[in-house]
Design a protein around this motif. Structure first.
Motif, PDB file in Angstrom:
ATOM      1  N   ASP A 143      32.494  12.457  31.431  1.00  0.00           N
ATOM      2  CA  ASP A 143      31.288  11.634  31.574  1.00  0.00           C
ATOM      3  C   ASP A 143      31.382  10.378  30.711  1.00  0.00           C
ATOM      4  N   ASP A 144      32.629  10.002  30.376  1.00  0.00           N
ATOM      5  CA  ASP A 144      32.798   8.834  29.491  1.00  0.00           C
ATOM      6  C   ASP A 144      33.076   7.549  30.257  1.00  0.00           C
ATOM      7  N   HIS A 145      32.913   7.586  31.587  1.00  0.00           N
ATOM      8  CA  HIS A 145      33.106   6.384  32.395  1.00  0.00           C
ATOM      9  C   HIS A 145      34.467   5.735  32.114  1.00  0.00           C
ATOM     10  N   PRO A 146      35.549   6.429  32.481  1.00  0.00           N
ATOM     11  CA  PRO A 146      36.874   5.906  32.153  1.00  0.00           C
ATOM     12  C   PRO A 146      37.214   4.608  32.893  1.00  0.00           C
ATOM     13  N   SER A 147      38.103   3.848  32.281  1.00  0.00           N
ATOM     14  CA  SER A 147      38.658   2.663  32.945  1.00  0.00           C
ATOM     15  C   SER A 147      39.779   3.151  33.870  1.00  0.00           C
ATOM     16  N   ALA A 148      40.279   2.270  34.716  1.00  0.00           N
ATOM     17  CA  ALA A 148      41.378   2.626  35.622  1.00  0.00           C
ATOM     18  C   ALA A 148      42.589   3.093  34.809  1.00  0.00           C
ATOM     19  N   GLU A 149      42.821   2.418  33.712  1.00  0.00           N
ATOM     20  CA  GLU A 149      43.953   2.755  32.849  1.00  0.00           C
ATOM     21  C   GLU A 149      43.808   4.172  32.262  1.00  0.00           C
ATOM     22  N   GLN A 150      42.609   4.495  31.842  1.00  0.00           N
ATOM     23  CA  GLN A 150      42.366   5.837  31.285  1.00  0.00           C
ATOM     24  C   GLN A 150      42.534   6.921  32.351  1.00  0.00           C
ATOM     25  N   VAL A 151      42.108   6.615  33.569  1.00  0.00           N
ATOM     26  CA  VAL A 151      42.282   7.579  34.663  1.00  0.00           C
ATOM     27  C   VAL A 151      43.777   7.780  34.906  1.00  0.00           C
ATOM     28  N   TYR A 152      44.489   6.676  34.927  1.00  0.00           N
ATOM     29  CA  TYR A 152      45.941   6.741  35.128  1.00  0.00           C
ATOM     30  C   TYR A 152      46.597   7.605  34.050  1.00  0.00           C
ATOM     31  N   GLU A 153      46.248   7.369  32.797  1.00  0.00           N
ATOM     32  CA  GLU A 153      46.813   8.139  31.682  1.00  0.00           C
ATOM     33  C   GLU A 153      46.531   9.640  31.846  1.00  0.00           C
ATOM     34  N   ALA A 154      45.312   9.951  32.297  1.00  0.00           N
ATOM     35  CA  ALA A 154      44.922  11.358  32.430  1.00  0.00           C
ATOM     36  C   ALA A 154      45.629  12.025  33.611  1.00  0.00           C
ATOM     37  N   VAL A 155      45.721  11.319  34.718  1.00  0.00           N
ATOM     38  CA  VAL A 155      46.230  11.933  35.951  1.00  0.00           C
ATOM     39  C   VAL A 155      47.749  12.042  35.944  1.00  0.00           C
ATOM     40  N   LYS A 156      48.402  11.099  35.295  1.00  0.00           N
ATOM     41  CA  LYS A 156      49.873  11.110  35.341  1.00  0.00           C
ATOM     42  C   LYS A 156      50.462  12.325  34.629  1.00  0.00           C
ATOM     43  N   THR A 157      49.687  12.961  33.750  1.00  0.00           N
ATOM     44  CA  THR A 157      50.195  14.158  33.072  1.00  0.00           C
ATOM     45  C   THR A 157      50.341  15.328  34.036  1.00  0.00           C
ATOM     46  N   HIS A 158      49.515  15.386  35.087  1.00  0.00           N
ATOM     47  CA  HIS A 158      49.720  16.479  36.044  1.00  0.00           C
ATOM     48  C   HIS A 158      50.259  16.053  37.398  1.00  0.00           C
ATOM     49  N   PRO A 168      53.424  14.022  38.049  1.00  0.00           N
ATOM     50  CA  PRO A 168      54.529  13.217  37.522  1.00  0.00           C
ATOM     51  C   PRO A 168      55.000  12.196  38.555  1.00  0.00           C
ATOM     52  N   GLY A 169      55.390  11.043  38.069  1.00  0.00           N
ATOM     53  CA  GLY A 169      55.928  10.012  38.946  1.00  0.00           C
ATOM     54  C   GLY A 169      54.865   9.195  39.652  1.00  0.00           C
ATOM     55  N   LEU A 170      53.627   9.469  39.333  1.00  0.00           N
ATOM     56  CA  LEU A 170      52.526   8.731  39.947  1.00  0.00           C
ATOM     57  C   LEU A 170      52.506   7.299  39.406  1.00  0.00           C
ATOM     58  N   SER A 171      52.393   6.334  40.307  1.00  0.00           N
ATOM     59  CA  SER A 171      52.415   4.950  39.829  1.00  0.00           C
ATOM     60  C   SER A 171      51.004   4.466  39.531  1.00  0.00           C
ATOM     61  N   ARG A 172      50.955   3.488  38.655  1.00  0.00           N
ATOM     62  CA  ARG A 172      49.701   2.862  38.259  1.00  0.00           C
ATOM     63  C   ARG A 172      49.006   2.264  39.494  1.00  0.00           C
ATOM     64  N   THR A 173      49.815   1.628  40.353  1.00  0.00           N
ATOM     65  CA  THR A 173      49.268   0.994  41.554  1.00  0.00           C
ATOM     66  C   THR A 173      48.562   2.012  42.450  1.00  0.00           C
ATOM     67  N   THR A 174      49.179   3.193  42.598  1.00  0.00           N
ATOM     68  CA  THR A 174      48.575   4.247  43.425  1.00  0.00           C
ATOM     69  C   THR A 174      47.215   4.634  42.878  1.00  0.00           C
ATOM     70  N   VAL A 175      47.137   4.780  41.558  1.00  0.00           N
ATOM     71  CA  VAL A 175      45.876   5.171  40.930  1.00  0.00           C
ATOM     72  C   VAL A 175      44.820   4.084  41.123  1.00  0.00           C
ATOM     73  N   TYR A 176      45.193   2.851  40.891  1.00  0.00           N
ATOM     74  CA  TYR A 176      44.244   1.743  41.026  1.00  0.00           C
ATOM     75  C   TYR A 176      43.734   1.644  42.463  1.00  0.00           C
ATOM     76  N   ARG A 177      44.666   1.799  43.422  1.00  0.00           N
ATOM     77  CA  ARG A 177      44.266   1.739  44.837  1.00  0.00           C
ATOM     78  C   ARG A 177      43.359   2.899  45.211  1.00  0.00           C
ATOM     79  N   ALA A 178      43.724   4.087  44.707  1.00  0.00           N
ATOM     80  CA  ALA A 178      42.912   5.275  45.014  1.00  0.00           C
ATOM     81  C   ALA A 178      41.497   5.101  44.458  1.00  0.00           C
ATOM     82  N   LEU A 179      41.379   4.523  43.274  1.00  0.00           N
ATOM     83  CA  LEU A 179      40.055   4.296  42.682  1.00  0.00           C
ATOM     84  C   LEU A 179      39.230   3.357  43.558  1.00  0.00           C
ATOM     85  N   ASP A 180      39.885   2.331  44.077  1.00  0.00           N
ATOM     86  CA  ASP A 180      39.188   1.400  44.982  1.00  0.00           C
ATOM     87  C   ASP A 180      38.701   2.133  46.226  1.00  0.00           C
TER      88      ASP A 180
END
Ligand SMILES: [Zn+2]
Ligand SMILES: [Zn+2]
Length: 149
Positions: A39-54, A56-68
């Motif tokens: 509930d901390d309203h993460p930034s795209a970067e924070q989401v990327y940091e959290a998701v890439k741990t589970h 692996p190999g996930l790109s930043r671009t994929t996360v940013y696009r998925a958020l959009d």
């Protein structure tokens, strides 16, 4: 958010994808779940940091696009508070925000008073308000303490 609520929201997301013909990918589901769990309203970067741990190999671009995509589908909200950059909110109920101008934390608040606001100025413009969220800028408890030391 409670686990039962998260499960419900993920189910809802699956039906939105089906209705809109948007492919339901593991990444999108995982990113949504990550946002709903915090509930901390993460930034795209924070989401990327959290998701890439589970994932692996996930790109930043994929996360940013998925958020959009998730924001466009209306299953999360994109917040734009001046100074914070885009932040993501899984809480779709009407609520308001306290934004710290020092550490940029965003805290959810509920207020019957704010929910019941009527804006006669909007009526004068013939403007039909559908939704709103009020944000207050200031210092969070922690930053306020630091300052007064
Ligand atoms: Zn702060
Ligand atoms: Zn919020």
């Amino acid at each position: 958010m409670k686990p039962s609520q998260i499960a419900q929201r993920l189910e809802q997301f699956e039906s939105v994808c089906r209705e809109r013909g948007v492919p339901l990918t593991v990444q999108r589901r995982d990113i949504l779940q990550t946002i709903l769990e915090r509930d901390d309203h993460p930034s795209a970067e924070q989401v990327y940091e959290a998701v890439k741990t589970h994932i692996p190999g996930l790109s930043r671009t994929t996360v940013y696009r998925a958020l959009d995509t998730l924001a466009d589908l209306g299953v999360i909200r994109r917040l734009h508070h001046p100074g914070t950059g885009a932040r993501f909110d899984g809480n779709l109920q009407r609520h308001h925000h306290l934004v710290c101008r020092k550490c940029w934390c965003v805290i959810d608040i509920e207020s019957a008073g704010l929910d019941g606001l009527r804006l006669s100025a909007a009526e004068r413009h013939g403007f039909e308000i559908e939704d709103y969220s009020v944000h207050f800028t200031g210092l969070c408890q922690e930053c306020f303490r630091q300052r007064s030391k």
